[in-house]
Scaffold this motif. Structure first.
Motif, mmCIF file in Angstrom:
data_model
loop_
_atom_site.group_PDB
_atom_site.id
_atom_site.type_symbol
_atom_site.label_atom_id
_atom_site.label_comp_id
_atom_site.label_asym_id
_atom_site.label_seq_id
_atom_site.Cartn_x
_atom_site.Cartn_y
_atom_site.Cartn_z
ATOM 1 N N PRO A 50 0.840 -1.212 0.060
ATOM 2 C CA PRO A 50 0.052 0.133 0.183
ATOM 3 C C PRO A 50 0.848 1.270 -0.126
ATOM 4 O O PRO A 50 1.876 1.485 0.885
ATOM 5 C CB PRO A 50 -0.842 -0.344 1.311
ATOM 6 C CG PRO A 50 -0.944 -1.729 1.533
ATOM 7 C CD PRO A 50 0.516 -2.001 1.178
ATOM 8 N N VAL A 51 0.506 2.231 -1.061
ATOM 9 C CA VAL A 51 1.369 3.510 -1.084
ATOM 10 C C VAL A 51 0.336 4.683 -0.845
ATOM 11 O O VAL A 51 -0.770 4.768 -1.575
ATOM 12 C CB VAL A 51 2.217 3.520 -2.154
ATOM 13 C CG1 VAL A 51 1.251 3.405 -3.582
ATOM 14 C CG2 VAL A 51 3.065 4.665 -2.452
ATOM 15 N N ASN A 52 0.923 5.714 -0.371
ATOM 16 C CA ASN A 52 0.306 7.122 -0.159
ATOM 17 C C ASN A 52 1.210 8.045 -0.696
ATOM 18 O O ASN A 52 2.328 8.173 -0.290
ATOM 19 C CB ASN A 52 -0.210 7.363 1.210
ATOM 20 C CG ASN A 52 -0.694 8.867 1.235
ATOM 21 O OD1 ASN A 52 -0.008 9.674 1.517
ATOM 22 N ND2 ASN A 52 -2.054 8.933 0.700
ATOM 23 N N ILE A 53 0.954 8.840 -1.774
ATOM 24 C CA ILE A 53 1.778 9.743 -2.195
ATOM 25 C C ILE A 53 0.900 11.222 -1.819
ATOM 26 O O ILE A 53 0.035 11.281 -2.289
ATOM 27 C CB ILE A 53 1.719 9.890 -3.854
ATOM 28 C CG1 ILE A 53 2.417 8.536 -4.236
ATOM 29 C CG2 ILE A 53 2.586 11.127 -4.221
ATOM 30 C CD1 ILE A 53 3.883 8.136 -3.606
ATOM 31 N N VAL A 54 1.682 11.869 -0.947
ATOM 32 C CA VAL A 54 1.153 12.989 -0.239
ATOM 33 C C VAL A 54 0.396 13.965 -1.369
ATOM 34 O O VAL A 54 1.218 14.511 -2.202
ATOM 35 C CB VAL A 54 1.784 13.875 0.675
ATOM 36 C CG1 VAL A 54 1.491 15.068 0.938
ATOM 37 C CG2 VAL A 54 2.342 12.830 1.703
ATOM 38 N N ASP A 55 -0.923 14.181 -1.292
ATOM 39 C CA ASP A 55 -1.556 15.455 -2.071
ATOM 40 C C ASP A 55 -1.817 14.884 -3.713
ATOM 41 O O ASP A 55 -2.084 15.779 -4.360
ATOM 42 C CB ASP A 55 -0.872 16.746 -2.071
ATOM 43 C CG ASP A 55 -0.911 17.385 -0.704
ATOM 44 O OD1 ASP A 55 -1.896 17.187 0.148
ATOM 45 O OD2 ASP A 55 -0.209 18.152 -0.250
ATOM 46 N N ILE A 56 -1.507 13.484 -3.849
ATOM 47 C CA ILE A 56 -1.805 13.205 -5.149
ATOM 48 C C ILE A 56 -2.632 12.003 -5.080
ATOM 49 O O ILE A 56 -2.086 10.793 -5.251
ATOM 50 C CB ILE A 56 -0.503 12.800 -6.144
ATOM 51 C CG1 ILE A 56 0.645 14.078 -5.907
ATOM 52 C CG2 ILE A 56 -0.742 12.635 -7.596
ATOM 53 C CD1 ILE A 56 1.970 13.841 -6.498
ATOM 54 N N PRO A 57 -3.714 11.957 -4.890
ATOM 55 C CA PRO A 57 -4.679 10.695 -4.716
ATOM 56 C C PRO A 57 -4.788 9.991 -5.839
ATOM 57 O O PRO A 57 -4.712 8.488 -5.506
ATOM 58 C CB PRO A 57 -6.014 11.531 -4.535
ATOM 59 C CG PRO A 57 -5.895 12.811 -4.048
ATOM 60 C CD PRO A 57 -4.700 13.329 -4.883
ATOM 61 N N SER A 58 -4.193 10.350 -7.146
ATOM 62 C CA SER A 58 -4.139 9.542 -8.183
ATOM 63 C C SER A 58 -3.099 8.503 -8.321
ATOM 64 O O SER A 58 -3.223 7.459 -8.624
ATOM 65 C CB SER A 58 -4.228 10.234 -9.596
ATOM 66 O OG SER A 58 -3.137 11.147 -9.691
ATOM 67 N N LEU A 59 -2.315 8.743 -7.383
ATOM 68 C CA LEU A 59 -0.946 7.795 -7.274
ATOM 69 C C LEU A 59 -1.119 6.827 -6.231
ATOM 70 O O LEU A 59 -0.206 6.248 -5.674
ATOM 71 C CB LEU A 59 0.249 8.669 -7.130
ATOM 72 C CG LEU A 59 0.614 9.469 -8.483
ATOM 73 C CD1 LEU A 59 1.884 10.160 -8.242
ATOM 74 C CD2 LEU A 59 0.884 8.611 -9.743
ATOM 75 N N CYS A 60 -2.194 7.323 -5.166
ATOM 76 C CA CYS A 60 -2.375 6.394 -3.946
ATOM 77 C C CYS A 60 -3.182 4.975 -4.200
ATOM 78 O O CYS A 60 -3.936 4.950 -4.726
ATOM 79 C CB CYS A 60 -2.929 7.460 -3.014
ATOM 80 S SG CYS A 60 -2.234 8.796 -2.566
ATOM 81 N N THR A 61 -2.871 4.244 -3.247
ATOM 82 C CA THR A 61 -3.909 3.004 -3.021
ATOM 83 C C THR A 61 -4.467 3.099 -1.642
ATOM 84 O O THR A 61 -5.124 2.347 -1.495
ATOM 85 C CB THR A 61 -2.943 1.805 -3.080
ATOM 86 O OG1 THR A 61 -1.809 1.523 -2.340
ATOM 87 C CG2 THR A 61 -2.324 1.485 -4.519
ATOM 88 N N PHE A 62 -3.835 4.177 -0.785
ATOM 89 C CA PHE A 62 -4.462 4.206 0.624
ATOM 90 C C PHE A 62 -4.401 5.736 0.720
ATOM 91 O O PHE A 62 -3.626 6.655 0.285
ATOM 92 C CB PHE A 62 -3.964 3.542 1.613
ATOM 93 C CG PHE A 62 -2.845 3.941 2.298
ATOM 94 C CD1 PHE A 62 -2.838 4.706 3.279
ATOM 95 C CD2 PHE A 62 -1.715 3.402 1.701
ATOM 96 C CE1 PHE A 62 -1.545 5.196 3.901
ATOM 97 C CE2 PHE A 62 -0.456 3.814 2.252
ATOM 98 C CZ PHE A 62 -0.243 4.851 3.354
ATOM 99 N N LEU A 63 -5.322 6.228 1.531
ATOM 100 C CA LEU A 63 -5.433 7.792 1.983
ATOM 101 C C LEU A 63 -5.280 7.935 3.470
ATOM 102 O O LEU A 63 -5.841 7.048 4.183
ATOM 103 C CB LEU A 63 -6.830 8.484 1.562
ATOM 104 C CG LEU A 63 -7.050 8.493 -0.242
ATOM 105 C CD1 LEU A 63 -8.112 9.393 -0.313
ATOM 106 C CD2 LEU A 63 -5.719 9.193 -0.891
ATOM 107 N N VAL A 64 -4.726 8.789 3.954
ATOM 108 C CA VAL A 64 -4.661 9.105 5.454
ATOM 109 C C VAL A 64 -5.721 10.235 5.678
ATOM 110 O O VAL A 64 -5.656 11.271 5.275
ATOM 111 C CB VAL A 64 -3.243 9.535 5.734
ATOM 112 C CG1 VAL A 64 -3.270 9.865 7.496
ATOM 113 C CG2 VAL A 64 -2.192 8.530 5.288
#
Length: 219
Positions: free
Chosen positions: A100-114
């Motif tokens: 699972p990966v979260n790229i801050v402020d880029i939801p399109s690159l995320c598989t989870f959100l914080v």
């Protein structure tokens, strides 16, 4: 329904990679440390506060450019850099590795959100707008703070211990459910607020005995 499936993940004693060394990365480090995660930070440049954490042995720090080898053994990855190309590589590498990966402020690159999180001991309330308005999430969380005080932490600790005893001594699942539902009564929260713990115990005993049909003396 499309969107992100909400889930709470145990990260205690598990490895989490944070790529980046700025203010956002620092906030992520502090938050994850509070949940007991083993933090690995990778960034050529980091804030003095992050460097100090590494010196104190709270985290592991590699002041180098990111590469995929740092993903090994991680349960989560957070990208907090200001380089779009690096962020995309982090996201792609993590997804290829099934992490699972979260790229801050880029939801399109995320598989989870914080989400925005309000914690009161064992009570966790999270608010998410799926990345569409983090400011709105924060505002809603702020609005909840006065409604859910530290009394919820104290009550949940008490009910958690009581739950174990009920599961051991009350055989009927239907009766157990009824007892647990009645123990979520806001009146119990009020008793904790008023520090009337003797009445709290008395009230819980009444709920158990009324539904179970026998007297449970020792709570």
């Amino acid at each position: 329904m499309e969107g992100f499936y909400p889930i709470n993940l145990k990260v205690k004693k598990r490895k989490v990679l944070i790529v980046g060394g700025g203010k956002v990365a620092f906030r992520k480090v502090k938050n994850l440390l509070s949940y007991g995660a083993h933090i690995l930070v990778v960034s050529p440049r980091v804030l003095p506060e992050i460097e100090s954490m590494a010196v104190d042995g709270l985290i592991k720090l590699f002041q180098v450019k990111y590469n995929r080898t740092y993903l090994e053994g991680c349960c989560l990855v957070i990208g907090a850099t200001d380089d779009r190309e690096v962020n995309e590589k982090i996201a792609q590498d993590a997804q290829n590795a099934g992490i699972p990966v979260n790229i801050v402020d880029i939801p399109s690159l995320c598989t989870f959100l914080v989400p925005a999180v309000l914690r009161r001991g064992s009570l966790t309330i999270s608010v998410s707008t799926e990345g569409k308005s983090p400011a709105m999430s924060g505002r809603i969380k702020k609005g909840l703070e006065n409604s859910y005080g530290e009394e919820f932490s104290l009550l949940l600790d008490y009910l958690g211990g009581l739950r174990k005893k009920i599961l051991q001594e009350v055989d009927d699942p239907g009766i157990r459910r009824k007892i647990f539902m009645e123990m979520s009564d806001p009146e119990l929260v009020k008793l904790v607020q008023e520090k009337d713990l003797s009445r709290l115990e008395e009230k819980c005993r009444e709920i158990i005995n009324k539904n179970q049909g026998f007297i449970m003396e020792d709570l």
